[in-house]
Scaffold this active site. Sequence first.
Site, mmCIF file in Angstrom:
data_model
loop_
_atom_site.group_PDB
_atom_site.id
_atom_site.type_symbol
_atom_site.label_atom_id
_atom_site.label_comp_id
_atom_site.label_asym_id
_atom_site.label_seq_id
_atom_site.Cartn_x
_atom_site.Cartn_y
_atom_site.Cartn_z
ATOM 1 N N CYS A 186 70.909 30.537 24.949
ATOM 2 C CA CYS A 186 70.039 30.681 25.042
ATOM 3 C C CYS A 186 68.924 28.835 24.893
ATOM 4 O O CYS A 186 68.128 29.665 24.448
ATOM 5 C CB CYS A 186 70.365 31.615 23.025
ATOM 6 S SG CYS A 186 70.574 30.036 22.078
ATOM 7 N N HIS A 478 70.539 30.012 16.872
ATOM 8 C CA HIS A 478 69.946 30.866 18.373
ATOM 9 C C HIS A 478 69.100 31.412 18.113
ATOM 10 O O HIS A 478 68.147 30.783 17.680
ATOM 11 C CB HIS A 478 70.745 32.719 18.067
ATOM 12 C CG HIS A 478 70.009 33.506 19.367
ATOM 13 N ND1 HIS A 478 70.556 33.029 20.589
ATOM 14 C CD2 HIS A 478 69.177 34.496 19.212
ATOM 15 C CE1 HIS A 478 70.223 34.152 21.139
ATOM 16 N NE2 HIS A 478 69.589 34.733 21.020
#
Length: 524
Positions: A186, A478
């Site tokens: 990510c 994230h």
Amino acid sequence: MSPAGCSHVNGFKVDNWKQNLRVIYQCFVWSGSAETRKRKCVVEEGGFVPDALKITFKAKSCMCHMCGAHLNRLHSCLHCVFFGCFSKKHIHEHAKNKRHNLAIDLLYGGIYCFVCQDYIYDKDMEQIAKEEQRKAWKLQGIGEKYSMWEPTKRELELLRHNPKRRKITANCTIGLRGLINLGNTCFMNCIVQALTHTPLLRDFFLSDRHKCEMQSNSCLVCEMSQLFQEFYSGHRSPHIPFRLLHLVWTHARHLAGYEQQDAHEFLIAALDVLHRHCKDDNGKKANNPNHCNCIIDQIFTGGLQSDVTCQVCHGVSTTIDPFWDISLDLPGSSTPFWPLSPGSDGSVVNGDSHPSGATTLTDCLRRFTRPEHLGSSAKIKCSGCHSYQESTKQLTMKRLPIVACFHLKRFEHSAKLRRKITTYVSFPLELDMTPFMASSKESRMNGQYQQPVDSLNNDNKYSLFAVVNHQGTLESGHYTTFIRQHKDQWFKCDDAIITKASIKDVLDSEGYLLFYHKQFLEYE
């Protein structure tokens, strides 16, 4: 205007009109800047004359005949020897009084009709303008700056078989495409989303400007070019960036592996590899601090000025270093944060109101550019005193990049401490960098903010177009990205999932990397 064009042109096309028009283009339009035109005029009383009979008038001749200015979009009457300002309507007054309907813009060469009240197109005049422009470029030794696009037989065939054209509308989603997470990637996906929505970078890759001199399977620029094609192809299915990941691992070994990496570290590594792989695209030297004309340095490189002032003789030593991003300290870190906003009671700072007591991006920039006393343990040898003395150091922006990236230092690493700083920082949709310029240094005394006098300098104003956020802790987290597709239309990119977002969602987010571009790119 009728489909056939402006009918008032016919009144000009008499006798030696072509020769007269050529002389105007030669001497006043393609001859150089407004300053060079100011010093040069080749007219004869009663009309324009051929090259062999040119008579050089005084410098003031190529200035507005009413106010004497040589700027203000000077236009020349096509019917007589008269120069007038377009901005101040002096050329308009002349046209009305003399009934001379046509004038030529001395900056761009366009023909203006005062009856139609618009710039007009005439095939014969356009041909003369192009011919004289090419001659001027040849005489100046700069060659042809651009060439007209002529479709090949293959392209003509494709155009015939595909008559429908894809239109860009306010609701268009071309350019929006998810990216598959290949295992803790990510950090890469969020930076790719920001880069693919960087205006000039997008234009560069979609116009096929890269001339590769490497093996295509090892060139990161070639892969980025292919990635842009994928993003703007209109396909909606998520893209799998496995080739990009492989090339990143190849050229930036410290990022190899499936562990979670830092998005900021990936951004700098990606820009560095792209810079190295595309710096041969244009051999010319540039005026940016990196002295490189590659597309990365054209867009992202700015100049950071460092002034070290001796506390004894007050001599100043100045250095200018290139930067691709600005890393900003935050309140809550082990580094003392000073100062907070003078209007931190909910006032408006740099274009946006912010909650009471909230730290702003402007606060962080003021702290970054404040004078810092280096102390007795960090004495520097003064060239004026010829001895080691205490000094102060101040950073300011000497040259601003087209795209400014601000890195909010949320991850703190030290011998005793490893943690994430979650302090909320209010950042604006529009940012004025004028107060932080080296040229504005005198308007700041002892690090205290003062409103800049030149607040109308649009070259220092920026618009937000991408925000990278980090959710979670230092050990487990994230990355997602907010990107601006059209003006005031925002989307959240969470790996393969793209969802619509509000401006409030963007401005309320924590913020880790903030991407701004200069406002002159607002051409949507």
